[in-house]
Enzyme design. Structure first.
Site, PDB file in Angstrom:
ATOM      1  N   LYS A 186     -43.327 -28.627  38.717  1.00 24.73           N
ATOM      2  CA  LYS A 186     -43.866 -27.266  38.671  1.00 24.73           C
ATOM      3  C   LYS A 186     -45.358 -27.262  38.986  1.00 24.73           C
ATOM      4  O   LYS A 186     -45.836 -26.484  39.805  1.00 24.73           O
ATOM      5  CB  LYS A 186     -43.629 -26.645  37.283  1.00 24.73           C
ATOM      6  CG  LYS A 186     -44.037 -25.193  37.206  1.00 24.73           C
ATOM      7  CD  LYS A 186     -44.040 -24.665  35.795  1.00 24.73           C
ATOM      8  CE  LYS A 186     -45.214 -25.206  35.049  1.00 24.73           C
ATOM      9  NZ  LYS A 186     -45.679 -24.464  33.905  1.00 24.73           N
ATOM     10  N   ASP A 225     -41.684 -21.381  36.460  1.00 23.05           N
ATOM     11  CA  ASP A 225     -42.182 -21.431  35.083  1.00 23.05           C
ATOM     12  C   ASP A 225     -41.263 -20.568  34.210  1.00 23.05           C
ATOM     13  O   ASP A 225     -40.224 -20.082  34.674  1.00 23.05           O
ATOM     14  CB  ASP A 225     -43.648 -20.977  35.015  1.00 23.05           C
ATOM     15  CG  ASP A 225     -43.775 -19.461  35.163  1.00 23.05           C
ATOM     16  OD1 ASP A 225     -42.799 -18.813  35.588  1.00 23.05           O
ATOM     17  OD2 ASP A 225     -44.841 -18.933  34.825  1.00 23.05           O
TER      18      ASP A 225
END
Ligand code: SF4
Length: 215
Positions: free
Chosen positions: A121, A139
């Protein structure tokens, strides 16, 4: 699950709602962005933005951060959750940048994820925002919104959410969509109190209809 067309219809409505969505972590260069994103894990952007001006003023380069005493780094970021581990990670990350990448932030995911504190991420955020490389960082907001709207399967893991979004959204819109979905999740489709009653996506949102019916 929503089709590609319906997914883009939903995302187009989100674009209209949040036309100025962008990275809310304050940064002036790829190094600052990388450090800010590492610090933002399981913490709010607001808490990171409060701490980073003093941190970056004291340690503006990988060299300065790598030489900083760990206790001093901890003091500067102690208002951010998990600050002890994060202090160790950002110091080690700065050391690695110097030792292996000539003090520069690498541009590829393969290289980025070898840095301490950097997962897929974080790498995706840095690639997209620092270097304009198409990527979708999943997220908590992107995952929740994708699942509520049934853009992806409810039981999809983070990698599957990312794969589904990449399949349904044109590559040139990945970075913009990532920011827009974060804004949509942060300010509208909130985790606890989603604003279904005023949501322009309610007509296509199964979860929203269920929430409204239960009120
Ligand atoms: Fe989120 Fe509710 Fe809108 Fe669905 S209807 S997208 S759950 S705010």
């Amino acid at each position: 699950m929503l089709s590609k067309e319906k997914t883009m219809e939903a995302i187009g409505i989100m674009y209209d709602m949040f036309p100025d969505a962008e990275c809310e972590l304050r940064h002036q260069n790829p190094f600052e962005l990388l450090i800010a994103v590492i610090l933002s894990a399981q913490a709010t952007d607001v808490s990171v933005n409060k701490a980073t001006p003093a941190l970056f003023e004291a340690y503006p380069t990988p060299e300065a951060l790598s030489q900083a005493p760990i206790e001093e780094i901890m003091t500067k970021i102690k208002t951010i959750g998990l600050y002890r581990n994060k202090a160790k990670n950002i110091k080690a990350c700065a050391e690695q940048l110097l030792e292996r990448f000539n003090g520069e932030v690498p541009k590829t995911r393969e290289e980025l994820i070898t840095l301490p504190g950097v997962g897929r991420k974080t790498a995706n955020v840095v690639m997209g925002d620092a270097f304009g490389v198409p990527a979708i960082a999943v997220d908590t907001h992107v995952e929740r919104v994708s699942k509520r709207l049934r853009i992806c399967k409810l039981n999809a893991n983070v990698s599957e959410v990312e794969e589904t979004l990449m399949r349904k959204i044109p590559k040139e819109l990945w970075v913009k969509t990532h920011h827009t979905m974060i804004f949509f999740g942060r300010y509208h489709c909130l985790a606890r109190n989603p604003k279904c009653d005023i949501c322009p996506l309610l007509y296509m949102c199964q979860e929203g209809k269920t929430i409204m019916n239960s009120k």
